[in-house]
Scaffold this active site. Structure first.
Site, short mmCIF file in Angstrom:
data_model
loop_
_atom_site.label_atom_id
_atom_site.label_comp_id
_atom_site.label_asym_id
_atom_site.label_seq_id
_atom_site.Cartn_x
_atom_site.Cartn_y
_atom_site.Cartn_z
N TYR A 150 1.47 -5.50 -7.19
CA TYR A 150 1.99 -4.28 -7.81
C TYR A 150 3.39 -4.56 -8.34
CZ TYR A 150 -1.82 -1.27 -6.28
OH TYR A 150 -3.05 -0.69 -6.11
N GLU A 151 3.68 -4.03 -9.55
CA GLU A 151 4.95 -4.32 -10.20
C GLU A 151 5.71 -3.07 -10.63
OE1 GLU A 151 4.45 -7.28 -13.23
OE2 GLU A 151 3.24 -8.60 -11.95
N HIS A 152 5.08 -1.89 -10.53
CA HIS A 152 5.72 -0.64 -10.93
C HIS A 152 5.46 0.41 -9.84
CE1 HIS A 152 6.19 -2.44 -14.92
NE2 HIS A 152 4.91 -2.78 -14.83
#
Length: 299
Positions: A150-152
């Site tokens: 996950y990046e956001h």
């Protein structure tokens, strides 16, 4: 006399044990399927000397499968190139290469051109949905592990992320659904992943750190400094070095010093493994860097 002889040999025995490389030092990870270039498992060179070769399917995402894509609160759908990298192909590559395992990376950067947001309605609801849906995918596709990318995060706090992901991994491991788990942080999101690491680091097997998130002007000394900084943040973990074959790529590239950096870390006993983003783009250059990375690990 026997006891005396044993104590004479003890220092040599200890020295030989210390020189045995870590099992993690022979770990190679290849992300695959995100860019839909038609790449197949059988296209990728697999060095038989690699003890632990992990393909990581990119991605499983808890968003609706059809556009407009919206969050599903932990109900995961297939967003990798399932046509070329389906259940039968996974079973076949694992049958023909005993050193191969296949994991699923969850999250990713974007879906349908918009950022993939980690947005649970609650910890309990998201974990229950994720355990159920991922167990189904793991069984359907003969998977061995999961990777967290996950990046956001929107308004989600690091503590909520840590609890959701930590409980997910713990539950999947306890049920026997998976054998390993990894995380894929980079500097901009370290606060979320270090929160996870502090509380649930014991259930995470290795860290696929995205060193290609750094600038393309990165030098060997800078890269080694970044590695040491990441290793300090994920203390006690097996931090893998990485490069990207997708253009444009940041970080320290092969041909610009990556192999020297890897050799330096190997000589220091710090080379826990190498991962590549991504097989989809490596296909265009014949997987030359991917092959060389595996050679570094087995040499």
């Amino acid at each position: 006399m026997a006891h005396f002889f044993f104590f004479q040999l003890l220092p040599l025995l200890i020295m030989s044990l210390l020189m045995i490389p870590s099992a993690h030092a022979n770990l190679f990870v290849e992300y695959i399927g995100a860019l839909y270039t038609g790449v197949k498992f059988t296209d990728v060179p697999i060095n038989p000397g690699i003890t632990n070769f992990q393909f990581v399917l990119a991605f499983g995402i808890d968003y609706t499968a059809s556009a407009p894509h919206t969050p599903t609160d932990g109900h995961f759908n297939v967003f990798w190139d399932n046509g070329n990298l389906g259940a039968s192909q996974i079973a076949a590559i694992k049958a023909s290469h005993p050193n191969v395992k296949v994991a699923l990376s969850i999250g990713g950067d974007t879906v349908g051109g918009t950022p993939v947001q980690f947005s649970p309605s609650s910890v309990d609801a998201w974990v229950a949905n994720a355990v159920s849906s991922l167990t189904g995918l793991i069984n359907q596709y003969h998977l061995d592990g999961i990777d967290i990318d996950y990046e956001h995060f929107g308004t989600t706090t690091p503590d909520t992320f840590a609890e959701c992901i930590g409980r997910l991994i713990t539950t999947l491991k306890s049920s026997g659904a998976i054998r390993f788990a990894s995380i894929a942080p980079f500097p901009a999101v370290d606060q979320y992943y270090t929160a996870l690491w502090r509380k649930y680091g014991s259930v995470i097997n290795h860290v696929n750190y995205q060193f290609y998130a750094y600038d393309s002007s990165t030098t060997v000394p800078q890269f080694l400094g970044y590695f040491n900084a990441a290793s300090a943040k994920y203390s006690g973990g097996n931090v893998l070095v990485s490069f990207s074959t997708q253009s444009p790529a940041g970080g320290l590239l092969p041909g610009k010093g990556f192999w020297r950096a890897a050799d330096t870390l190997k000589s220091q006993g710090k080379l826990h493994g190498i991962f590549v983003w991504t097989a989809d783009s490596s296909k265009s250059n014949g997987f030359s860097w991917d092959s060389q990375a595996q050679s570094v690990l087995v040499s």
